[in-house]
Design an enzyme around this catalytic site. Structure first.
Site, short mmCIF file in Angstrom:
data_model
loop_
_atom_site.label_atom_id
_atom_site.label_comp_id
_atom_site.label_asym_id
_atom_site.label_seq_id
_atom_site.Cartn_x
_atom_site.Cartn_y
_atom_site.Cartn_z
N GLU A 242 15.12 -6.27 4.24
CA GLU A 242 15.46 -7.27 3.21
C GLU A 242 14.28 -8.18 2.87
O GLU A 242 14.04 -8.48 1.70
CB GLU A 242 16.65 -8.11 3.68
N HIS B 50 29.14 -10.82 9.83
CA HIS B 50 29.25 -10.18 8.52
C HIS B 50 30.33 -10.82 7.65
O HIS B 50 30.83 -10.19 6.72
CB HIS B 50 29.57 -8.68 8.68
#
Length: 359
Positions: free
Chosen positions: A91, A160
């Site tokens: 990322e 998450h």
């Protein structure tokens, strides 16, 4: 644990089959009355890629796999690998590439498989994308969209399931959008891609497969929604419910229930978290004189906290009761389904808050 995760993935479309590419990407006629949020996002990307050759998409599995949630379905085959770029699982790396390309004049749409993973790239988003226009005295703009699912899904636990609306909306230089339905998804994503500034676009995985009514105006290729403008989803006179993303639907359900008891709630869909539509909020509080905010995120320094402060500062004399907040619990998200439900706002929580604020 793995079989359970696979079951949840199939349930929410992560492992869904890719439709035949011989079918049109926008496989719906103008007379069709409903569209899923997934198709709304997919069609918005398709139309903006066709409209402006400076727009491109990048992220993990956006190309060959058609997107982890099939939002980019069919785009690689239509626009090629120069416009739809698969990246490694890094990322910080691909977000830096995207930001640098925006500085150079391109218009990237940077997908995160989940906003939780964007924490690896938060330096690029905040210190590079958000601040460079200011630090360059207005000479270097950053027309970029960061998008992906935000907040809780189902059974994906503490690392998450976070809502980042409050995090990013505290940063000068970022615009933060959070669509609820298909109209929001199409109109806001197209507006975000056309915007000259960096936009954080917070979707919700649970909403991708939900279908909502759309009209011909929403399906028009030039349809956009104004950034910074909320929508009153339901008129009311007793109390204002303010929310965004998936929680808008919960507020509408609570309003339906309360209407049977003679309590008429006004439901405001923020659409934009930053800049907040203060005018719509003030107009509603002047009508109802009571407000409840609803969000999945944690209570301290949340979106509801900011709205409560604004109402106290700008409309104190209009308030007949303190602004109440319905939020997620002050805990990391549990994995067990029953504890997960207890940690997130439910319709009953909103109903209880409304009755409390009404006294």
């Amino acid at each position: 644990m793995l079989p359970g995760l696979l079951q949840q993935a199939r349930k929410h479309g992560v492992l869904c089959r890719v439709p035949r590419l011989t079918a049109a990407i926008r496989g719906f006629a103008s007379s069709q009355s409903e569209m899923t949020v997934r198709d709304a996002l997919n069609s918005a990307l398709d139309e903006e890629l066709a409209r402006d050759d400076k727009v491109y998409v990048l992220g993990e599995e956006v190309g060959e796999y058609q997107g982890a949630y099939k939002i980019t379905r069919g785009l690689l085959q239509k626009y090629g690998a120069d416009r739809v770029k698969d990246t490694p699982i890094t990322e910080a790396g691909f977000t830096g590439i995207a930001v640098g390309s925006a500085f150079a004049g391109l218009k990237p749409v940077c997908e995160f498989m989940t906003w939780n993973f964007a924490m690896q790239a938060i330096d690029q988003i905040i210190n590079s994308a958000a601040k460079t226009l200011y630090m360059s005295a207005g000479k270097i703009s950053c027309p970029i969209v960061f998008r992906g699912p935000n907040g809780a899904a189902a059974g994906v636990a503490a690392q998450h399931s976070q809502c980042f609306a409050a995090w990013y909306s505290s940063v000068p230089g970022l615009k933060v959008l959070a669509p609820y339905d298909s109209e929001d998804a199409r109109g806001l994503l197209k507006a975000a891609i056309r915007d000259p500034d960096p936009v954080v676009f917070l979707e919700n995985e649970i909403m991708y497969g939900q279908a909502f009514p759309v009209n011909a105006q929403v399906l028009d290729k030039d349809f956009t929604l104004p950034i910074g403008k909320a929508k009153v989803m339901r008129e009311g006179k007793h109390v204002t419910l303010v929310s965004f993303s998936k929680m808008v639907g919960y507020c509408l359900k609570a309003a339906d229930h309360l209407s049977k008891e003679g309590v008429h709630c006004e439901v405001v869909n923020l659409r934009t978290i930053k800049p907040l539509d203060k005018d719509t909020l003030l107009a509603s509080i002047k009508k109802t004189h009571k407000m409840v905010t609803v969000e999945e995120g944690w209570p301290q320094c949340g979106v509801g906290s900011e709205i409560a402060a604004l109402m106290q500062e700008l409309a104190f004399d209009e308030l007949d009761a303190p602004v109440l907040r319905v939020t997620g619990a002050e805990v990391p998200m549990p994995y067990a389904a029953n504890l997960e439900a207890a940690a997130l706002p439910q319709v009953d929580d909103i109903i209880k808050a409304v009755k409390k604020v009404l006294g």
